[in-house]
Write a protein that holds these residues in place. Structure first.
Motif, PDB file in Angstrom:
ATOM      1  N   THR A 125       0.833  -1.197   0.000  1.00  0.00           N
ATOM      2  CA  THR A 125       0.000   0.000   0.000  1.00  0.00           C
ATOM      3  C   THR A 125       0.870   1.250   0.000  1.00  0.00           C
ATOM      4  O   THR A 125       2.018   1.224   0.416  1.00  0.00           O
ATOM      5  CB  THR A 125      -0.906   0.036   1.245  1.00  0.00           C
ATOM      6  OG1 THR A 125      -0.091   0.063   2.408  1.00  0.00           O
ATOM      7  CG2 THR A 125      -1.809  -1.184   1.295  1.00  0.00           C
ATOM      8  N   HIS A 126       0.316   2.351  -0.456  1.00  0.00           N
ATOM      9  CA  HIS A 126       0.971   3.658  -0.393  1.00  0.00           C
ATOM     10  C   HIS A 126      -0.041   4.638   0.188  1.00  0.00           C
ATOM     11  O   HIS A 126      -0.563   5.511  -0.490  1.00  0.00           O
ATOM     12  CB  HIS A 126       1.426   4.103  -1.789  1.00  0.00           C
ATOM     13  CG  HIS A 126       2.501   3.237  -2.359  1.00  0.00           C
ATOM     14  ND1 HIS A 126       3.836   3.435  -2.120  1.00  0.00           N
ATOM     15  CD2 HIS A 126       2.433   2.129  -3.148  1.00  0.00           C
ATOM     16  CE1 HIS A 126       4.551   2.512  -2.743  1.00  0.00           C
ATOM     17  NE2 HIS A 126       3.711   1.706  -3.370  1.00  0.00           N
ATOM     18  N   ASN A 127      -0.311   4.467   1.455  1.00  0.00           N
ATOM     19  CA  ASN A 127      -1.384   5.220   2.115  1.00  0.00           C
ATOM     20  C   ASN A 127      -0.893   6.406   2.934  1.00  0.00           C
ATOM     21  O   ASN A 127      -1.689   7.254   3.325  1.00  0.00           O
ATOM     22  CB  ASN A 127      -2.186   4.298   3.038  1.00  0.00           C
ATOM     23  CG  ASN A 127      -2.983   3.254   2.265  1.00  0.00           C
ATOM     24  OD1 ASN A 127      -3.258   3.434   1.076  1.00  0.00           O
ATOM     25  ND2 ASN A 127      -3.339   2.161   2.924  1.00  0.00           N
ATOM     26  N   VAL A 128       0.434   6.468   3.228  1.00  0.00           N
ATOM     27  CA  VAL A 128       0.968   7.488   4.139  1.00  0.00           C
ATOM     28  C   VAL A 128       2.069   8.268   3.437  1.00  0.00           C
ATOM     29  O   VAL A 128       2.977   7.693   2.841  1.00  0.00           O
ATOM     30  CB  VAL A 128       1.505   6.840   5.433  1.00  0.00           C
ATOM     31  CG1 VAL A 128       2.099   7.898   6.364  1.00  0.00           C
ATOM     32  CG2 VAL A 128       0.387   6.079   6.150  1.00  0.00           C
TER      33      VAL A 128
ATOM     34  N   GLU B 118       1.235  11.848   6.871  1.00  0.00           N
ATOM     35  CA  GLU B 118      -0.182  12.133   6.683  1.00  0.00           C
ATOM     36  C   GLU B 118      -0.815  11.062   5.811  1.00  0.00           C
ATOM     37  O   GLU B 118      -0.189  10.539   4.888  1.00  0.00           O
ATOM     38  CB  GLU B 118      -0.363  13.503   6.037  1.00  0.00           C
ATOM     39  CG  GLU B 118      -0.203  13.567   4.518  1.00  0.00           C
ATOM     40  CD  GLU B 118       1.243  13.517   4.035  1.00  0.00           C
ATOM     41  OE1 GLU B 118       1.469  13.724   2.818  1.00  0.00           O
ATOM     42  OE2 GLU B 118       2.140  13.236   4.848  1.00  0.00           O
ATOM     43  N   PHE B 119      -2.061  10.710   6.124  1.00  0.00           N
ATOM     44  CA  PHE B 119      -2.798   9.823   5.229  1.00  0.00           C
ATOM     45  C   PHE B 119      -3.056  10.550   3.910  1.00  0.00           C
ATOM     46  O   PHE B 119      -3.466  11.716   3.896  1.00  0.00           O
ATOM     47  CB  PHE B 119      -4.122   9.383   5.862  1.00  0.00           C
ATOM     48  CG  PHE B 119      -3.983   8.213   6.810  1.00  0.00           C
ATOM     49  CD1 PHE B 119      -3.728   6.941   6.318  1.00  0.00           C
ATOM     50  CD2 PHE B 119      -4.101   8.386   8.178  1.00  0.00           C
ATOM     51  CE1 PHE B 119      -3.600   5.866   7.181  1.00  0.00           C
ATOM     52  CE2 PHE B 119      -3.978   7.316   9.051  1.00  0.00           C
ATOM     53  CZ  PHE B 119      -3.713   6.053   8.540  1.00  0.00           C
ATOM     54  N   LEU B 120      -2.802   9.864   2.824  1.00  0.00           N
ATOM     55  CA  LEU B 120      -2.917  10.467   1.495  1.00  0.00           C
ATOM     56  C   LEU B 120      -4.388  10.653   1.122  1.00  0.00           C
ATOM     57  O   LEU B 120      -5.283  10.010   1.705  1.00  0.00           O
ATOM     58  CB  LEU B 120      -2.176   9.605   0.482  1.00  0.00           C
ATOM     59  CG  LEU B 120      -0.646   9.526   0.727  1.00  0.00           C
ATOM     60  CD1 LEU B 120       0.000   8.549  -0.239  1.00  0.00           C
ATOM     61  CD2 LEU B 120       0.003  10.900   0.629  1.00  0.00           C
ATOM     62  N   PRO B 121      -4.668  11.493   0.145  1.00  0.00           N
ATOM     63  CA  PRO B 121      -6.063  11.858  -0.175  1.00  0.00           C
ATOM     64  C   PRO B 121      -6.972  10.696  -0.535  1.00  0.00           C
ATOM     65  O   PRO B 121      -8.198  10.794  -0.365  1.00  0.00           O
ATOM     66  CB  PRO B 121      -5.899  12.813  -1.361  1.00  0.00           C
ATOM     67  CG  PRO B 121      -4.545  13.404  -1.172  1.00  0.00           C
ATOM     68  CD  PRO B 121      -3.705  12.306  -0.615  1.00  0.00           C
ATOM     69  N   HIS B 122      -6.416   9.583  -1.021  1.00  0.00           N
ATOM     70  CA  HIS B 122      -7.278   8.494  -1.476  1.00  0.00           C
ATOM     71  C   HIS B 122      -7.781   7.612  -0.331  1.00  0.00           C
ATOM     72  O   HIS B 122      -8.598   6.706  -0.556  1.00  0.00           O
ATOM     73  CB  HIS B 122      -6.534   7.611  -2.490  1.00  0.00           C
ATOM     74  CG  HIS B 122      -5.352   6.873  -1.904  1.00  0.00           C
ATOM     75  ND1 HIS B 122      -4.090   7.404  -1.879  1.00  0.00           N
ATOM     76  CD2 HIS B 122      -5.266   5.651  -1.309  1.00  0.00           C
ATOM     77  CE1 HIS B 122      -3.256   6.544  -1.321  1.00  0.00           C
ATOM     78  NE2 HIS B 122      -3.949   5.479  -0.953  1.00  0.00           N
ATOM     79  N   VAL B 123      -7.326   7.849   0.917  1.00  0.00           N
ATOM     80  CA  VAL B 123      -7.691   6.974   2.033  1.00  0.00           C
ATOM     81  C   VAL B 123      -8.972   7.505   2.678  1.00  0.00           C
ATOM     82  O   VAL B 123      -8.985   8.619   3.204  1.00  0.00           O
ATOM     83  CB  VAL B 123      -6.566   6.903   3.082  1.00  0.00           C
ATOM     84  CG1 VAL B 123      -6.960   5.941   4.204  1.00  0.00           C
ATOM     85  CG2 VAL B 123      -5.257   6.464   2.432  1.00  0.00           C
ATOM     86  N   PRO B 124     -10.061   6.714   2.635  1.00  0.00           N
ATOM     87  CA  PRO B 124     -11.318   7.176   3.223  1.00  0.00           C
ATOM     88  C   PRO B 124     -11.183   7.486   4.717  1.00  0.00           C
ATOM     89  O   PRO B 124     -10.375   6.873   5.426  1.00  0.00           O
ATOM     90  CB  PRO B 124     -12.264   5.996   2.998  1.00  0.00           C
ATOM     91  CG  PRO B 124     -11.660   5.228   1.862  1.00  0.00           C
ATOM     92  CD  PRO B 124     -10.184   5.392   2.023  1.00  0.00           C
ATOM     93  N   PHE B 125     -11.981   8.408   5.185  1.00  0.00           N
ATOM     94  CA  PHE B 125     -12.104   8.789   6.599  1.00  0.00           C
ATOM     95  C   PHE B 125     -10.878   9.506   7.169  1.00  0.00           C
ATOM     96  O   PHE B 125     -11.021  10.391   8.005  1.00  0.00           O
ATOM     97  CB  PHE B 125     -12.397   7.567   7.506  1.00  0.00           C
ATOM     98  CG  PHE B 125     -13.523   6.704   7.040  1.00  0.00           C
ATOM     99  CD1 PHE B 125     -14.729   7.257   6.594  1.00  0.00           C
ATOM    100  CD2 PHE B 125     -13.405   5.329   7.036  1.00  0.00           C
ATOM    101  CE1 PHE B 125     -15.780   6.447   6.174  1.00  0.00           C
ATOM    102  CE2 PHE B 125     -14.440   4.515   6.619  1.00  0.00           C
ATOM    103  CZ  PHE B 125     -15.628   5.074   6.174  1.00  0.00           C
ATOM    104  N   PHE B 126      -9.685   9.098   6.740  1.00  0.00           N
ATOM    105  CA  PHE B 126      -8.477   9.555   7.441  1.00  0.00           C
ATOM    106  C   PHE B 126      -7.587  10.474   6.607  1.00  0.00           C
ATOM    107  O   PHE B 126      -6.528  10.896   7.071  1.00  0.00           O
ATOM    108  CB  PHE B 126      -7.644   8.341   7.889  1.00  0.00           C
ATOM    109  CG  PHE B 126      -8.461   7.267   8.549  1.00  0.00           C
ATOM    110  CD1 PHE B 126      -9.199   7.541   9.693  1.00  0.00           C
ATOM    111  CD2 PHE B 126      -8.518   5.981   8.017  1.00  0.00           C
ATOM    112  CE1 PHE B 126      -9.964   6.559  10.299  1.00  0.00           C
ATOM    113  CE2 PHE B 126      -9.266   4.992   8.612  1.00  0.00           C
ATOM    114  CZ  PHE B 126     -10.005   5.268   9.754  1.00  0.00           C
TER     115      PHE B 126
END
Length: 975
Positions: A383-386, A391-399
């Motif tokens: 994954t590439h979520n952070v 910071e959580f990247l724009p594509h991650v729901p809620f966060f």
């Protein structure tokens, strides 16, 4: 003589040969040491030593300190130890070279410049990169000049006029060349894997840049529901049960991709049969847990043992192939982001020591997690979520946009947001807080995170080409070097580095910063890192880069048109992208063997140092990176010996801290005591362990120094009129002098072996005890009478000959430690513009000086003497006598061999009495006995006769000679 009769006895004081010297008892080191430094520079001591011919080179390679602040006590310890290595080997006949160096690139300097920019309201990213780099270069240059003078003030010798700097153009060229060897031998690759990342500094960090501190973290227990049974598990029984994981990083749950178990752990299925009001579990829930941890986990969920039951064992075969549902799967508003299968996988890293016996696996945020996915070739599931600011990247729901850590390293909102969402969707079993050891950046002191990001690596298990005498891969070569090519002082250093390299992952080479040597490579646009043509590998391109760096330094990489200039006709520049990451500064310092040891005329043969000497933390730092780098490019370790010292603590054993006010600054010690006292503290310490320093310890060190100085002063005073024609051959000397020569022969071997094995504490202790116990308290004490009162006798000449021999050995043996004081002592006897103790070697000591039979005899003599002096001390304390010369004791000796030994020496002179009687008769009961000297008893008797007005012995013949009031010896001396 009547009271009113005048005393006509002459005053013989002026006829005594009393010590005469201008050598002061008070050293005045703080004021006088700078003059010696100036003198050594003026007469060129270091350069003159380099011109000596026929010597084998001996090179201590300087681990570069960082150029960003004043010296601390650890710097002083390190540099003084290095100086002792260099000076002692020079005086043992080597050409001992020392090139000081500095580490100049990297984040600490960049950080300082950024702080200056922020203070001025400037944006670093808006400044041209070359301008920013020049600011960093100027900053480093300033601190190099400061530190150089501070090191020199400690008496450290070396090529200070031409040190090595990792930011010199040639150094930057070689660092780039060494990197390009990795490029060409195929060990360089770009990978996307979790690395230690500092959100504060916005860069990847190496293990050597990490320190561990207590940190308070959230901790959560999260159930994952089984949605598919495995081949060996009954679907009706397994579906719907929940596998519980535990983590201290709730922010990684959105990146979960698997749950790991260990087939060796005993697991059970537990059913909830009751629940308290405040509980997230529900009656009928079935949880899979390690049996060893089940009670603790369910207790955290507020379930009493009466509220659940164990249904059955769950085997590893049943766990294999289970598929779970992500706890956030199906969450409203997530648009199916977590609606993927979560497989159960086996892993040896899973234990039942803590947690639940199952491990939440987020391969983008953990090393073990990542390796599990590499093993299964599942890297496409990363994954590439952070982002780089945690910071959580724009594509991650809620966060999206929430930070794990803020810009100052404090906790952001990500953890609590994840926990709240899990509570909302019913995905939490329990929560809490835990204080545990957690990695922090050693620069910012802020916590780090593990984050998946594209980085450049050196593969340490891939054939590295070149010389494979010690193995094909970097790891093989390093482990072989550790065991076959390197000696470790202390030996525990071997185990530490071996275990680190044995278990370490690939080397992360890249940093996302500006001040450093860039990764001089080009990648093909559109190609994948796994493609054979992903990297441009061309010898001509590499040569153009190297030559440009030699002329203009690494800044040329950032010049307009650099890509086209370097690629030239090797390929179409438009097809390639230029890499702008910079190299890990540990690669810089790890490469120093190439541009210092290999390339400099005053470097080391074969580019291999005789010694690397640093603190124990460098097993994961410079020792480590130098080993990896050299094994990748040279095929072996760049050193033959590794010497390790501990850390410096305060007097109570506490770590030094400005906030505690317990720091000891070298500059203050030097101003109060002088550098030689600091050097003596180093020599007295067991540097292989942690050392303590403080006001009381330094006072004790200064006292040891004064005792040594007094010894040297006595010798100087007694040698004032010594001439070469006075010299006596050893075979013509009395036994006492020949015993001193024997001790010197023993010490010569001990000193040389000690210096050769870097045992400075052992050397100093041996020399100090000899000087204060064997000499000051024994030999000097005895021979003062002959030196002062004898005329031109063979005994006096022999004593002065021995003092001359002692002088040359003590001054040279101690010169590597007390560099200023021994120079002062030397110049007292050998003044002159060209004279220096640091231009001479340890004198050769004839083997035939050693006489073990004589030493055994004098061991008996000294034992008997101890009994006599102890007996006389009682008489002195009781004021029966004022001085030992008033005594003529009777000594009863049971052992016949000892008695005969005592009869062959002038035992009254040895005991400093006017007379002495030796007998084998049984001693009376009232005789004095010293428990540690059995068989010797002393009966006190007063000396008979008159006191000689010249030597103060009480003898029967005093007053019967031509010179009034003298004994026969003194009468003869007066002529």
């Amino acid at each position: 003589m009547c009271a009113d009769t005048p005393d006509t006895t002459p005053d013989y004081k002026d006829t005594l040969n009393l010590p005469k010297t201008d050598f002061p008892m008070r050293a005045g080191l703080p004021k006088r040491e700078p003059d010696w430094l100036e003198r050594w520079s003026r007469i060129g001591v270091y350069d003159r030593l380099r011109k000596l011919e026929g010597r084998k080179p001996f090179v201590l390679h300087d681990g570069p300190p960082y150029a960003n602040g004043h010296l601390h006590i650890g710097h002083a310890l390190n540099k003084i130890l290095k100086d002792m290595v260099v000076r002692s080997h020079q005086m043992m006949g080597f050409d001992a070279r020392y090139i000081p160096g500095w580490d100049c690139h990297g984040l600490p300097i960049e950080w300082k410049i950024e702080e200056q920019y922020r203070a001025k309201g400037l944006d670093k990213d808006a400044v041209p990169v070359v301008d920013f780099r020049q600011e960093c270069r100027k900053f480093a240059e300033g601190w190099i000049d400061v530190q150089r003078e501070e090191f020199k003030r400690l008496g450290v010798t070396g090529n200070w006029a031409d040190p090595y700097l990792t930011m010199d153009f040639h150094a930057e060229r070689v660092i780039a060349e060494e990197f390009m060897k990795f490029l060409m031998n195929g060990t360089l690759y770009q990978g996307s894997k979790p690395v230690m990342w500092s959100p504060v500094e916005k860069t990847a960090l190496a293990e050597a840049e990490i320190e561990y501190h207590d940190h308070k973290s959230h901790t959560i227990w999260v159930p994952f529901r089984v949605v598919k049974a495995g081949p060996a598990s009954p679907a009706s029984d397994m579906l719907g049960m929940k596998v519980v994981i535990w983590t201290t990083t709730p922010w990684t749950i959105p990146s979960n991709k698997a749950v790991a178990y260990n087939p060796k752990i005993a697991y059970g299925l537990y059913e909830v049969t009751g629940r308290p009001e405040e509980c997230w579990a529900t009656i009928g829930d079935r949880y899979l847990l390690a049996d060893a941890l089940a009670e603790e986990v369910l207790g955290r969920a507020r379930l009493e043992p009466s509220m659940y039951r164990r249904l059955r064992d769950v085997s590893a075969e049943e766990l294999e192939g289970l598929v779970l549902e992500h706890p956030l799967a199906g969450a409203e508003g997530a648009d199916g982001f977590w609606d993927y299968e979560v497989p159960m996988i086996d892993g040896d890293h899973v234990t039942d020591d803590a947690g639940t016996g199952f491990v939440h696996t987020a391969p983008s945020h953990g090393a073990d997690d990542y390796e599990c996915f590499v093993k299964r070739n599942w890297l496409d599931r990363m994954t590439h979520n952070v982002g780089e600011e945690s910071e959580f990247l724009p594509h991650v729901p809620f966060f999206a946009g929430l930070h794990v850590l803020d810009a100052k390293g404090k906790e952001g909102k990500a953890n609590t947001a994840v926990i709240d969402k899990l509570v909302e969707v019913g995905g939490l079993l329990a929560r809490g807080r835990v204080t545990h050891s957690y990695p922090h950046s050693w620069r910012s002191k802020a916590p780090i995170i593990f984050r998946n990001t594209p980085q450049w690596f050196a593969a340490i298990d891939k054939p590295a080409g070149g010389d494979d005498s010690y193995g094909e891969t970097i790891r093989q070569r390093a482990l072989t070097s550790i065991d076959q090519l390197v000696k470790w002082w202390p030996k525990t250093g071997r185990n530490r580095l071996y275990s680190m390299i044995e278990a370490r992952p690939d080397w992360v080479l890249s940093r996302q910063r500006a001040w450093g040597v860039p990764l001089t490579c080009f990648v093909k646009k559109g190609a994948l890192p796994t493609d054979a043509d992903f990297l441009l590998r061309d010898a001509g391109v590499n040569a153009r880069i190297a030559e440009a760096f030699e002329q203009g330094g690494a800044d040329v990489w950032y010049a307009e048109g650099a890509k086209a200039r370097f690629i030239g006709d090797a390929a179409n520049p438009d097809d390639y992208e230029q890499v702008f990451d910079v190299l890990d500064v540990w690669f810089d310092s790890g490469s120093t063997h190439a541009f210092v040891l290999r390339d400099r005329a005053d470097g080391a043969p074969e580019g291999i140092a005789d010694v690397y000497l640093e603190g124990t933390d460098q097993h994961r730092g410079w020792f480590h990176s130098s080993m990896l780098q050299a094994c990748g490019t040279k095929g072996r370790a760049p050193y033959r010996n590794v010497v390790t010292h501990g850390f410096t603590l305060d007097e109570k054993g506490n770590k030094m801290s400005k906030s505690l006010g317990n720091t000891i600054v070298p500059e203050k010690v030097v101003k109060e005591y002088g550098a030689d006292i600091l050097r003596l503290w180093v020599a007295q310490a067991d540097y292989s362990a942690d050392q303590r320093i403080g006001p009381e310890i330094l006072k004790g060190t200064a006292d040891s120094y004064r005792r040594l100085r007094n010894t040297m002063r006595f010798m100087l005073g007694s040698l004032g009129d010594f001439r070469e024609e006075h010299r006596v051959a050893p075979e013509e000397m009395p036994e006492l002098e020949r015993w001193v020569l024997h001790r010197l022969a023993e010490l010569d071997q001990q000193v040389r072996e000690g210096y050769a094995s870097f045992n400075y504490q052992g050397v100093f202790r041996a020399v100090f005890d000899f000087a204060t116990v064997d000499l000051s308290a024994f030999y000097f004490d005895i021979r003062k009478d002959a030196l002062y009162c004898d005329g031109d006798t063979a005994r006096a000449k022999a004593a002065r000959t021995v003092l001359d021999i002692l002088f040359h050995r003590l001054t040279t043996w101690l010169a590597p430690v007390l560099v200023f004081t021994m120079e002062e002592v030397w110049l007292e006897r050998y003044p002159g513009e060209e004279s220096s103790v640091h231009l001479v070697d340890f004198p050769d000591t004839p083997a035939d000086w050693r006489d073990d039979a004589l030493a055994a005899k004098w061991s008996k003599v000294r034992s008997a003497r101890r009994a006599v002096t102890a007996a006389l001390e009682i008489q002195r304390t009781e004021k029966v006598i004022g001085a030992s010369l008033e005594a003529a004791p009777v000594v009863h000796v049971e052992d016949g061999a000892m008695l005969e030994a005592l009869k062959t020496v002038a035992f009254e002179d040895i005991c400093i009495t006017s007379d002495i009687s030796l007998t084998g008769d049984p001693a009376p009961a009232e005789a004095f006995r010293l428990p540690e000297v059995p068989g010797v008893a002393v009966v006190f008797e007063e000396a008979e006769g008159e006191k000689c007005q010249r030597c103060w012995k009480i003898l029967p013949d005093v007053g019967t000679h031509s010179h009034p009031g003298t004994c026969a010896r003194c009468d003869a001396a007066l002529g």
